[in-house]
Design a protein around this motif. Structure first.
Motif, PDB file in Angstrom:
ATOM      1  N   GLY A 115      57.591  21.700  50.906  1.00  0.00           N
ATOM      2  CA  GLY A 115      57.888  20.830  49.763  1.00  0.00           C
ATOM      3  C   GLY A 115      59.392  20.781  49.554  1.00  0.00           C
ATOM      4  N   MET A 116      59.870  19.617  49.109  1.00  0.00           N
ATOM      5  CA  MET A 116      61.291  19.502  48.779  1.00  0.00           C
ATOM      6  C   MET A 116      61.420  19.705  47.278  1.00  0.00           C
ATOM      7  SD  MET A 116      63.751  16.223  49.196  1.00  0.00           S
ATOM      8  CE  MET A 116      65.515  16.348  48.970  1.00  0.00           C
ATOM      9  N   TYR A 117      61.958  20.823  46.892  1.00  0.00           N
ATOM     10  CA  TYR A 117      62.157  21.111  45.469  1.00  0.00           C
ATOM     11  C   TYR A 117      63.593  21.587  45.291  1.00  0.00           C
ATOM     12  CZ  TYR A 117      57.179  22.244  46.402  1.00  0.00           C
ATOM     13  OH  TYR A 117      55.888  22.241  46.849  1.00  0.00           O
ATOM     14  N   ARG A 118      64.176  21.271  44.155  1.00  0.00           N
ATOM     15  CA  ARG A 118      65.533  21.777  43.906  1.00  0.00           C
ATOM     16  C   ARG A 118      65.466  23.264  43.567  1.00  0.00           C
ATOM     17  NH1 ARG A 118      65.267  18.946  38.463  1.00  0.00           N
ATOM     18  NH2 ARG A 118      64.915  20.658  36.996  1.00  0.00           N
ATOM     19  N   LEU A 119      66.584  23.959  43.843  1.00  0.00           N
ATOM     20  CA  LEU A 119      66.571  25.415  43.716  1.00  0.00           C
ATOM     21  C   LEU A 119      67.843  25.865  42.999  1.00  0.00           C
ATOM     22  CD1 LEU A 119      65.690  25.606  47.482  1.00  0.00           C
ATOM     23  CD2 LEU A 119      64.054  26.093  45.671  1.00  0.00           C
TER      24      LEU A 119
ATOM     25  N   MET B 213      62.779  28.372  41.658  1.00  0.00           N
ATOM     26  CA  MET B 213      61.843  27.556  42.451  1.00  0.00           C
ATOM     27  C   MET B 213      61.297  26.449  41.558  1.00  0.00           C
ATOM     28  SD  MET B 213      61.403  29.167  45.438  1.00  0.00           S
ATOM     29  CE  MET B 213      63.102  29.700  45.475  1.00  0.00           C
ATOM     30  N   HIS B 214      61.858  25.266  41.662  1.00  0.00           N
ATOM     31  CA  HIS B 214      61.439  24.199  40.755  1.00  0.00           C
ATOM     32  C   HIS B 214      60.240  23.418  41.322  1.00  0.00           C
ATOM     33  CE1 HIS B 214      61.922  20.247  38.603  1.00  0.00           C
ATOM     34  NE2 HIS B 214      61.981  21.092  37.610  1.00  0.00           N
ATOM     35  N   TRP B 215      59.173  24.157  41.667  1.00  0.00           N
ATOM     36  CA  TRP B 215      57.974  23.411  42.066  1.00  0.00           C
ATOM     37  C   TRP B 215      57.238  23.087  40.779  1.00  0.00           C
ATOM     38  CZ3 TRP B 215      57.891  28.088  45.466  1.00  0.00           C
ATOM     39  CH2 TRP B 215      57.399  29.220  44.807  1.00  0.00           C
TER      40      TRP B 215
ATOM     41  N   HIS C 109      52.295  20.176  39.092  1.00  0.00           N
ATOM     42  CA  HIS C 109      51.261  19.519  39.903  1.00  0.00           C
ATOM     43  C   HIS C 109      51.434  19.770  41.399  1.00  0.00           C
ATOM     44  CE1 HIS C 109      52.109  16.783  36.364  1.00  0.00           C
ATOM     45  NE2 HIS C 109      50.859  17.129  36.149  1.00  0.00           N
ATOM     46  N   LYS C 110      52.473  20.463  41.797  1.00  0.00           N
ATOM     47  CA  LYS C 110      52.822  20.498  43.212  1.00  0.00           C
ATOM     48  C   LYS C 110      52.154  21.660  43.953  1.00  0.00           C
ATOM     49  CE  LYS C 110      55.317  16.964  42.373  1.00  0.00           C
ATOM     50  NZ  LYS C 110      56.750  16.769  42.549  1.00  0.00           N
ATOM     51  N   ASP C 111      52.065  21.482  45.273  1.00  0.00           N
ATOM     52  CA  ASP C 111      51.240  22.385  46.087  1.00  0.00           C
ATOM     53  C   ASP C 111      51.697  23.844  46.012  1.00  0.00           C
ATOM     54  OD1 ASP C 111      49.955  20.087  46.697  1.00  0.00           O
ATOM     55  OD2 ASP C 111      50.697  19.931  48.757  1.00  0.00           O
TER      56      ASP C 111
ATOM     57  N   GLY D 176      46.267  11.802  43.911  1.00  0.00           N
ATOM     58  CA  GLY D 176      47.424  12.687  44.080  1.00  0.00           C
ATOM     59  C   GLY D 176      48.592  12.331  43.176  1.00  0.00           C
ATOM     60  N   GLN D 177      49.767  12.200  43.784  1.00  0.00           N
ATOM     61  CA  GLN D 177      50.973  11.932  42.985  1.00  0.00           C
ATOM     62  C   GLN D 177      51.034  10.493  42.460  1.00  0.00           C
ATOM     63  OE1 GLN D 177      54.637  13.651  44.575  1.00  0.00           O
ATOM     64  NE2 GLN D 177      53.430  15.124  45.727  1.00  0.00           N
ATOM     65  N   MET D 178      50.155   9.608  42.950  1.00  0.00           N
ATOM     66  CA  MET D 178      50.052   8.257  42.373  1.00  0.00           C
ATOM     67  C   MET D 178      49.607   8.341  40.912  1.00  0.00           C
ATOM     68  SD  MET D 178      50.752   5.395  43.653  1.00  0.00           S
ATOM     69  CE  MET D 178      51.522   5.017  45.186  1.00  0.00           C
TER      70      MET D 178
HETATM   71  C1  LIG Z   1      65.659  14.298  46.196  1.00  0.00           C
HETATM   72  C2  LIG Z   1      64.336  14.837  45.756  1.00  0.00           C
HETATM   73  C3  LIG Z   1      64.278  15.947  44.935  1.00  0.00           C
HETATM   74  C4  LIG Z   1      63.044  16.459  44.513  1.00  0.00           C
HETATM   75  N1  LIG Z   1      63.007  17.566  43.700  1.00  0.00           N
HETATM   76  C5  LIG Z   1      61.815  18.062  43.307  1.00  0.00           C
HETATM   77  C6  LIG Z   1      61.751  19.225  42.507  1.00  0.00           C
HETATM   78  O1  LIG Z   1      62.761  19.809  42.142  1.00  0.00           O
HETATM   79  N2  LIG Z   1      60.533  19.681  42.138  1.00  0.00           N
HETATM   80  C7  LIG Z   1      59.369  19.064  42.525  1.00  0.00           C
HETATM   81  O2  LIG Z   1      58.290  19.543  42.176  1.00  0.00           O
HETATM   82  N3  LIG Z   1      59.408  17.946  43.271  1.00  0.00           N
HETATM   83  C8  LIG Z   1      60.600  17.447  43.687  1.00  0.00           C
HETATM   84  N4  LIG Z   1      60.645  16.331  44.470  1.00  0.00           N
HETATM   85  C9  LIG Z   1      59.390  15.642  44.808  1.00  0.00           C
HETATM   86  C10 LIG Z   1      58.620  16.420  45.870  1.00  0.00           C
HETATM   87  O3  LIG Z   1      59.430  16.642  46.988  1.00  0.00           O
HETATM   88  C11 LIG Z   1      57.371  15.662  46.269  1.00  0.00           C
HETATM   89  O4  LIG Z   1      56.584  15.471  45.121  1.00  0.00           O
HETATM   90  C12 LIG Z   1      56.590  16.369  47.332  1.00  0.00           C
HETATM   91  O5  LIG Z   1      55.507  15.552  47.734  1.00  0.00           O
HETATM   92  C13 LIG Z   1      56.075  17.701  46.858  1.00  0.00           C
HETATM   93  O6  LIG Z   1      55.374  18.328  47.873  1.00  0.00           O
HETATM   94  P1  LIG Z   1      54.069  19.194  47.616  1.00  0.00           P
HETATM   95  O7  LIG Z   1      53.024  18.232  47.122  1.00  0.00           O
HETATM   96  O8  LIG Z   1      53.777  19.732  48.964  1.00  0.00           O
HETATM   97  O9  LIG Z   1      54.378  20.216  46.623  1.00  0.00           O
HETATM   98  C14 LIG Z   1      61.861  15.828  44.930  1.00  0.00           C
HETATM   99  C15 LIG Z   1      61.921  14.716  45.777  1.00  0.00           C
HETATM  100  C16 LIG Z   1      63.143  14.218  46.182  1.00  0.00           C
HETATM  101  C17 LIG Z   1      63.182  13.015  47.108  1.00  0.00           C
END
Ligand SMILES: Cc1cc2nc3c(=O)[nH]c(=O)nc-3n(C[C@H](O)[C@H](O)[C@H](O)COP(=O)(O)O)c2cc1C
Length: 603
Positions: free
Chosen positions: A172-176, A186-188, A191-193, A382-384
């Protein structure tokens, strides 16, 4: 990453900046401004310093790698071509229920034998290894993007996690957020995985292993933001698109496998008992995310390649590089959405709608309520499900990204007395909902015929403004849009002194001149900037609270909410550049922008 640089250079999509620039605000501001230009390039900052701590970094910082549609095509591929490949594979046997859909993903990816391969021994990303106290986050050139940010944040981190039993993997792309030398937020979001995995570890009372990759093939980061369902490892998408398996190696201090060619790996374990306040952070909504509690990781190792490059992105007000990344994602997910909504022809999530704040979808309608049925389906996928405002049009509608034609089509068909207003899950970043992560949904069915002419008596902007100001001096400016459609839009800016419902009611004598009244704050809005007005409106409204109806007229209250509206959460500030940083960058000829540019993008 060197392959990436070569590719970008060959296509004139890379610019090196050798001027000395600070990781605090300066570098992100340069990248922010660059990617808003129509000719934007990726930027390689080669002279990186941390002025506050009097430090110089050896490694360059690469930003805006997805700087244009061309860059995305080079680094990811042609979204439409990949979508049609997915589509033809799906046509072999459409899935039925949810479980089938998960296995459908796996089958899809299995067809191409694209499972990541695990290599023995160390990868290039582990050429240099620092363990325990030696592993210091302050050795990395982590950027502070905005002046109200809670500190430096890693913005292009690939977060690799796995379920407690190790069977499910996730990227997953999350900011840290960097808290100190060995603590990383860990900014997941809820709703994220990875958050689901976190709860498994928490329940079991076991610390959670996490490894973070930075750099390597930009495809990793694109896969990390792709909204695949839990249980489907995003590196399968990598293999499917690239037609080659991702090559992984084991982290040194935990069991997580990471791509061998990333530039850096930060390894560690997440404490499942404690949380830390995360943020504020200037986010891709163009607003600061409010502070919330999130898990954090204790770093056990930092490894890197011989000559690493640090990858980062900047988020804030659109347009930014997530526009280009997001477009490729949107194309590729069309065939997957069509498995849930078979009559879906196309959909479009404009970046100034911050993706899930606005979606326009085109369907073949066969029966009354078909559009509403499809909206509910979207809100269930999902995310929709984060989508706040959904506009559905029929098969005869123009191209969805032909802004002028599609606006006209929509405005000729909106029946303001037949809107679907509902509640449900919204993005954790949504600031306008009355409650965290649950808010209003608006569904507009424009699949029907052009509505009857309601004979709105359109009068000149100045005259209408004068008439409004005769009623309330809080109305400051006015501009009408799309006056030749059945639903002309009248936008006014106000100095807000009360709930805007009162203003709407006071304007009753003027209803004959208005159909849809949009209200924004006077501060930070320009009524001739349609692109940023749309951004503001879809960000700021909650459909259950901010729509008012009377006598065939409708008001959309897109002002900032406060106690006048019974709003109890904190309303965040806009993300804005720091004027002194802009002035200094201009003075040093590092950026070259004028007032028009600053106004156009509400810098
Ligand atoms: C630039 C950028 C930054 C993002 N930052 C976050 C974040 O900090 N936290 C988060 O939950 N999702 C963030 N997202 C969205 C997730 O990457 C996206 O929802 C992804 O599908 C999550 O994966 P997961 O479903 O496997 O958790 C970001 C997306 C982008 C394009």
């Amino acid at each position: 990453m060197n392959k990436t640089l070569t590719l970008l250079r060959e296509h004139n999509l890379l610019r090196e900046i050798d001027d000395e620039l600070d990781i605090y605000l300066e570098i992100p501001h340069v990248a922010y401004i660059e990617v808003k230009k129509p000719t934007s390039q990726a930027l390689l900052f080669t002279n990186v310093v941390d002025k506050k701590n009097n430090k110089k970094f050896d490694e360059p910082i690469l930003m805006n790698v997805f700087c244009s549609p061309k860059a995305v095509e080079l680094l990811i591929g042609d979204g439409d071509a990949i979508a049609s490949e997915i589509s033809s594979l799906l046509k072999m046997k459409p899935p039925s229920g949810f479980r089938d859909k998960i296995s459908m993903f796996n089958r899809l990816f299995n067809l191409k034998s694209v499972f990541p391969k695990r290599d023995k021994g160390r990868g290039e990303c582990q050429e240099f290894v620092k363990l325990a106290d030696e592993a210091k986050l302050s050795d990395l050139p982590v950027l502070t993007t905005w002046e109200q940010d809670g500190g430096p944040f890693i913005t292009m981190g690939q977060v690799y996690t796995q379920s407690l039993d190790g069977n499910m993997k996730n990227l997953g792309m999350y900011r840290l957020q960097v808290y100190d030398d060995n603590t990383l937020g860990m900014h997941w979001q809820i709703h994220k995985d990875s958050n689901h995995f976190f709860h498994e570890y928490k329940k079991a009372g076991k610390k959670m292993p996490v490894s973070i990759g930075i750099g390597g093939d930009p495809m990793y980061i694109w896969c990390g933001q792709a909204p695949l369902p839990i249980g489907v490892f995003e590196l399968l998408l990598y293999g499917f698109v690239k037609k080659e398996n991702a090559r992984l190696v084991k982290s040194i201090t935990n069991d997580i496998y990471i791509p061998r060619d990333v530039d850096y790996v930060i390894e560690g374990f997440v404490d499942v008992e404690n949380l830390k306040i995360e943020g504020p952070f200037g986010d891709h909504t163009g607003y600061y995310t409010l502070q919330e509690e999130y898990p954090f990781m204790k770093v056990s190792a930092i490894t890197h390649k011989k000559d690493p490059m640090f990858a980062a992105t900047v988020v804030g007000k659109p347009p930014l590089e997530d526009k280009y990344m997001g477009h490729a994602t949107e194309r590729i997910f069309l065939p997957l959405l069509q498995t849930t909504v078979p009559d879906l022809i196309d959909y479009y999530m404009p970046e100034n709608g911050v993706f899930h704040n606005l979606i326009i979808a085109k369907i073949k309608t066969f029966y009354p309520g078909h559009a509403q049925q499809s909206m509910h389906a979207f809100w269930g996928v999902g995310q929709m499900s984060f989508v706040k405002h959904a506009i559905f049009v029929n098969a005869d509608a123009p191209e969805l990204n032909d802004h002028s034609a599609i606006s006209e089509y929509i405005l000729n068909r909106i029946d303001i007395n037949d809107l679907m207003i509902s509640r449900g899950v919204v993005d954790a970043l949504d600031h306008s909902s009355p409650k965290f992560a649950v808010g209003g949904k608006l569904g507009i069915d424009c699949t029907g015929e052009v509505i009857d002419d309601l004979h709105v008596n359109i009068i000149d902007n100045h005259l209408l403004l004068e008439k409004m100001q005769d009623i309330s001096l809080h109305v400051k400016d006015l501009k009408q849009y799309h006056i030749y459609t059945q639903n002309p839009i009248c936008v006014i800016s106000v100095e807000k002194q009360s709930c805007q419902k009162e203003l709407f009611e006071a304007l009753k004598p003027l209803y004959e001149h208005i159909k849809i009244l949009v209200i924004v704050d006077e501060k930070n809005n320009y009524l001739d900037n349609e692109y940023m007005l749309l951004w503001r409106v879809v960000n700021n409204i909650d459909a259950t609270r901010d729509l008012y109806f009377a006598d065939n007229c409708m008001a959309v209250d897109a002002t900032n909410k406060n106690e006048y509206d019974g709003f109890n959460r904190r309303w965040p500030d806009d993300v804005s550049c720091t004027p002194s940083v802009i002035a200094s960058l201009k003075q040093r000829h590092i950026i070259d922008i004028d007032d028009k540019f600053e106004k156009e993008f509400l810098l």
